[in-house]
Design an enzyme around this catalytic site. Structure first.
Site, PDB file in Angstrom:
ATOM      1  N   ASP A 280      -0.205   5.001  -0.038  1.00  0.00           N
ATOM      2  CA  ASP A 280      -0.884   3.707   0.058  1.00  0.00           C
ATOM      3  C   ASP A 280      -1.332   3.301  -1.343  1.00  0.00           C
ATOM      4  O   ASP A 280      -2.301   3.845  -1.881  1.00  0.00           O
ATOM      5  CB  ASP A 280      -2.084   3.816   1.000  1.00  0.00           C
ATOM      6  CG  ASP A 280      -2.829   2.495   1.170  1.00  0.00           C
ATOM      7  OD1 ASP A 280      -2.575   1.552   0.399  1.00  0.00           O
ATOM      8  OD2 ASP A 280      -3.694   2.409   2.064  1.00  0.00           O
TER       9      ASP A 280
ATOM     10  N   SER B 237      -9.079  -6.096   4.627  1.00  0.00           N
ATOM     11  CA  SER B 237      -9.504  -4.697   4.488  1.00  0.00           C
ATOM     12  C   SER B 237      -9.958  -4.357   3.071  1.00  0.00           C
ATOM     13  O   SER B 237     -10.741  -3.426   2.879  1.00  0.00           O
ATOM     14  CB  SER B 237      -8.363  -3.759   4.907  1.00  0.00           C
ATOM     15  OG  SER B 237      -7.196  -4.013   4.132  1.00  0.00           O
TER      16      SER B 237
ATOM     17  N   HIS C  27      -4.947   0.158  -1.072  1.00  0.00           N
ATOM     18  CA  HIS C  27      -6.378   0.386  -0.894  1.00  0.00           C
ATOM     19  C   HIS C  27      -6.907   1.381  -1.929  1.00  0.00           C
ATOM     20  O   HIS C  27      -6.125   2.055  -2.612  1.00  0.00           O
ATOM     21  CB  HIS C  27      -6.650   0.866   0.529  1.00  0.00           C
ATOM     22  CG  HIS C  27      -6.250  -0.145   1.571  1.00  0.00           C
ATOM     23  ND1 HIS C  27      -5.004  -0.138   2.171  1.00  0.00           N
ATOM     24  CD2 HIS C  27      -6.916  -1.207   2.079  1.00  0.00           C
ATOM     25  CE1 HIS C  27      -4.924  -1.155   3.019  1.00  0.00           C
ATOM     26  NE2 HIS C  27      -6.059  -1.824   2.979  1.00  0.00           N
TER      27      HIS C  27
END
Length: 449
Positions: free
Chosen positions: A425, A181, A428
């Site tokens: 998070d 990702s 990312h």
């Protein structure tokens, strides 16, 4: 009486002076023209090289309207620290290279400088291709400071990202990002940097299982992302449902995914985050379809070495170094422990709004053993691969993560809502943001190796 006419008579002297004056004017014109040409050659050396390469083709960006061109400068000091081998050092053999960089400048070593004028390179609202897991402004992030930092290498400058040059280079070609990702984030960043030059009715994005394809019809080009978090076949290959804690990788299985990479002209690999499950990794020696599976445990660095060698072996068999390029992006850091940069215990990237200033900072999440494995494998390989060493420069950016400002996969509990640190998070990155710099570095190494 004899009259003698000397050579210095008034009429012949006047004619000679006239010829001399004409000759002087002609010489002056030639000298002036030569000076102007010499000065222009120095000032616009890169454009001359570019014209020389693309010739008089209608596809030459320098022949396009000025309004569509974002001209890149031609710094003469663009060299980078990376794991190179003897093949890559032969610059003339690298595909797509326009200009050789000057030795001695490491574009991956530098500092972040505030830049309100040229950053961000695009607006979040201008790029409809950003997935909701990365749209921080749309999900309520109150500050925009993270968008206004520019990477400044020590002793040189990065060339400006030239979207026209990139698209013209990709005309009739395929560019593919392969990995997890984080590589998908870099892929989306690249699409955002390019799509503004393409008319709405001449571009599209489609997803087919593990493959996402952005098509620029007028350029007959695709920019693609292929989900393969381990590069080898694994039990986490489902592009949507892959939250598996007991991760297993099948040895010698790179062709399972590699069949989809064939034909790409530029490949950008990454793999790291999914390997960080502990000191050992489970390796499948047979097939996932076998009724009785033979699974062994291997030290993580040894397993990682195995996949690096598999990737290079696949590249050697399927990529032509004279026509194609292969890149590998290093580990992307996380910021889960604020105590490591002098913050409060128990905190993380949540509410961080400025980069880390300590140039020696290195977080515990970045395994130096993995970097050593990359150095060993790439250094001993005869296949040319360009290493994008984004780890250190990204380690400074504790402020650039999506944190809590993203689409959540599951509804938040009252306890989580009360404690944002618990679900932030810190892996990312928001777009626009840090990963645009990764692509500026990719652009630099593609055209100015």
């Amino acid at each position: 009486m004899r009259l003698t006419f000397s050579a210095s008579s008034p009429s012949s002297s006047s004619s000679l002076d006239l010829r001399k004056s004409r000759l002087s004017a002609y010489i002056f014109f030639l000298l002036a023209f030569a000076f102007i040409f010499f000065f222009a050659a120095i000032l616009y050396a890169e454009d001359f090289v570019y014209i020389f390469i693309l010739g008089n083709s209608e596809n030459n960006p320098l022949r396009q309207p000025i309004s569509t061109i974002n001209e890149s400068t031609c710094p003469s000091c663009l060299n980078s620290y990376s794991y190179t081998n003897s093949t890559e050092k032969n610059r003339a053999k690298l595909a797509f290279a326009l200009w050789e960089s000057k030795e001695g400048c490491d574009v991956f070593s530098g500092r972040w400088v505030k830049d309100e004028l040229t950053r961000p390179l695009y607006r979040e609202s201008e790029c409809p291709y950003i997935v909701p897991q990365l749209t921080c402004q749309d999900h309520g992030r109150p500050d925009q400071g993270y968008q206004h930092w520019r990477w400044q290498p020590h002793g040189c400058d990065l060339p400006s990202f030239n979207a026209t040059l990139m698209l013209e280079t990709l005309r009739g070609k395929r560019m593919m990002f392969v990995g997890d990702s984080l590589n998908r984030g870099q892929y989306i960043s690249m699409v955002c940097l390019l799509h503004r030059l393409i008319p709405e009715n001449a571009k599209s994005m489609e997803t087919f299982d593990s493959l996402t394809v952005f098509t620029a019809k007028d350029y007959n080009t695709t920019i693609e992302f292929y989900w393969a978090p381990f590069l080898l076949k694994s039990n986490a290959d489902n592009a949507v449902i892959h939250r598996i804690t007991d991760r297993i990788v099948r040895k010698g299985s790179i062709d399972n995914h590699g069949q989809h990479w064939k034909g790409a002209d530029i490949l950008v690999f990454n793999t790291y985050l999914w390997w960080m499950t502990g000191q050992k990794m489970k390796i499948l020696k047979g097939s996932f379809d076998d009724e009785k599976k033979e699974i062994v445990e291997m030290p993580t660095e040894n397993a990682y070495r195995m996949v690096m060698k598999s990737m290079l072996r696949w590249g050697k068999l399927n990529m032509d170094p004279k026509k194609t390029r292969v890149f590998f992006t290093s580990m992307s850091p996380t910021h889960a422990k604020s105590i490591e940069w002098g913050g409060e215990p128990g905190k993380n990237c949540y509410n961080e709004t400025t980069p880390i200033e300590d140039s020696n900072y290195w977080g515990s999440d970045c395994d130096k053993r993995i970097m050593q494995v990359i150095g060993e494998v790439f250094g001993n390989s005869k296949f040319p691969i360009t290493f994008l060493n984004i780890t250190q420069l990204s380690s400074y950016r504790k402020d650039a993560h999506t944190s809590i400002y993203k689409k959540q996969w599951n509804p938040l509990s009252p306890e989580q809502v009360a404690n944002p640190v618990s679900y932030a998070d810190c892996t990312h990155w928001c777009l626009p943001g840090l990963q645009d710099t990764w692509n500026e570095l990719l652009f630099t190494k593609l055209f100015y190796p």
